[in-house]
Write an enzyme that holds these catalytic residues in place. Structure first.
Site, mmCIF file in Angstrom:
data_model
loop_
_atom_site.group_PDB
_atom_site.id
_atom_site.type_symbol
_atom_site.label_atom_id
_atom_site.label_comp_id
_atom_site.label_asym_id
_atom_site.label_seq_id
_atom_site.Cartn_x
_atom_site.Cartn_y
_atom_site.Cartn_z
ATOM 1 N N TYR A 1 23.466 -6.818 0.336
ATOM 2 C CA TYR A 1 24.070 -8.068 1.010
ATOM 3 C C TYR A 1 25.201 -7.661 1.994
ATOM 4 O O TYR A 1 25.815 -8.618 2.683
ATOM 5 C CB TYR A 1 24.894 -8.890 -0.265
ATOM 6 C CG TYR A 1 23.775 -9.508 -1.129
ATOM 7 C CD1 TYR A 1 22.484 -9.676 -0.894
ATOM 8 C CD2 TYR A 1 23.879 -10.004 -2.441
ATOM 9 C CE1 TYR A 1 21.550 -9.931 -1.662
ATOM 10 C CE2 TYR A 1 23.403 -10.600 -3.327
ATOM 11 C CZ TYR A 1 21.838 -10.402 -2.989
ATOM 12 O OH TYR A 1 21.076 -10.944 -4.078
ATOM 13 N N HIS B 1 16.520 -3.664 -7.308
ATOM 14 C CA HIS B 1 16.470 -4.869 -6.426
ATOM 15 C C HIS B 1 14.949 -5.231 -5.974
ATOM 16 O O HIS B 1 14.690 -6.483 -6.178
ATOM 17 C CB HIS B 1 17.179 -4.760 -5.062
ATOM 18 C CG HIS B 1 17.816 -5.831 -4.369
ATOM 19 N ND1 HIS B 1 18.771 -6.092 -3.679
ATOM 20 C CD2 HIS B 1 17.316 -7.090 -4.284
ATOM 21 C CE1 HIS B 1 18.848 -7.340 -3.186
ATOM 22 N NE2 HIS B 1 17.711 -8.075 -3.835
#
Length: 309
Positions: A47, A107
């Site tokens: 992010y 992830h």
């Protein structure tokens, strides 16, 4: 309200996802969300805003707005760091200004060409396709994740975007069982088989994209939001709640953790106000009937390959 993970730690059932949050907005959003009652924050190296989140958390801790033990902080190992797990975790901890993570997730179940710790570029090959590293197994990655628990950098470890097959494999080879599987799930993509499989085997399911991505995924991927569904709109009128509140409550009543994202304080407040009502069983069944097996998050747009095919 919290779910007890398979290692005894408690995870708040609603959190704030910081995906696609503008760096300049993060400080106010984090501070305001803590004032509203949020204690669970879902971050990721990819992010590219961990440092800003860390500054906001540090301010909240230093001013006494919240105590560290009251917070539940998640971040994630990026694809390009599967061969550098400890270094990547330490890099995230440094940016987040924390001594430990409550939860660290793989992830995606794919290793890609390493581009440097702290860099989350998705390296592409000459044909514009994700450059997958075939020398690192997911078991090797998991062994390094387990080491993070052993040395005290992380309290819980988990997986993200794993299907039933990969989740089963992880259960088979793990010494430290995954505490969480974070997946896309919402009324249009309910994935009951995966959710029930995880829960049967003691893995908490966290719903990323719990509102179907709403405007964000519509903009990026052209997907359709479940928030416009007439069934859900009808239930919102029945319960005198917003459609988003009904959807989040549905997720909580499935015993999943929900991590909606918003950059508006009024939405943060609205999303948190889901503990003063309960959906009737017939309404849970009604929502079940609108499942479309419809994935809204499509990273193939950026990677040149559909990893879900």
């Amino acid at each position: 309200m919290a779910i007890t993970l398979n290692n005894g730690f408690k995870m708040p059932v609603i959190g704030l996802g910081v995906f696609r949050m503008e760096k300049k907005e993060i400080r106010d959003l984090i501070v305001n969300s803590i004032k509203i009652g949020y204690r669970h924050f879902d971050c990721a190296a990819d992010y590219q805003n961990e440092a800003e989140v860390g500054d906001a958390l540090a301010e909240a801790l230093q001013t006494g707005l919240v105590k560290r033990e009251e917070l539940f902080i998640t971040t994630k190992l990026w694809n390009s760091d599967h061969g550098h797990v400890i270094e990547a975790c330490k890099d995230s901890l440094k940016k987040l200004r924390l001594d430990y993570l409550d939860l660290y997730l793989v992830h995606f179940p794919v290793a890609t060409r390493h581009t440097g710790v702290g860099s989350t570029a998705s390296a592409l090959d000459d044909e514009g396709v994700l450059d997958i590293d075939t020398t690192i197994t997911l078991e090797t990655t998991w062994r390094a994740m387990e080491d993070l628990v052993s040395v005290g950098l992380v309290r819980s470890i988990g997986i993200s975007n794993y299907d039933i097959f990969l989740t089963r494999d992880c259960l088979a080879y793990s010494k430290v069982k995954p505490a969480v599987n974070q997946i896309e799930t919402h009324p249009y993509f309910q994935r009951d088989s995966l959710v029930k499989f995880c829960q049967k085997h003691g893995i908490c399911v966290t719903a990323h994209t719990p509102l179907g991505g709403s405007v964000a995924n519509t903009e990026w991927f052209g997907s359709e939001s479940c928030l416009e569904n007439p069934v859900l709109k009808g239930l919102a009128e029945k319960y005198k709640k917003t459609v988003a509140q009904v959807v989040l409550r549905w997720g909580i009543q499935r015993n999943t953790v929900v991590i909606p994202k918003s950059s508006r304080v009024e939405r943060l407040e609205e999303n948190f106000q889901v503990f003063d009502f309960k959906l009737a069983e017939e309404d849970m069944a009604l929502i079940k009937s609108i499942d479309r097996a419809y994935r809204t998050n499509q990273p193939a747009k950026f990677w040149g390959i559909n990893l879900y095919a």
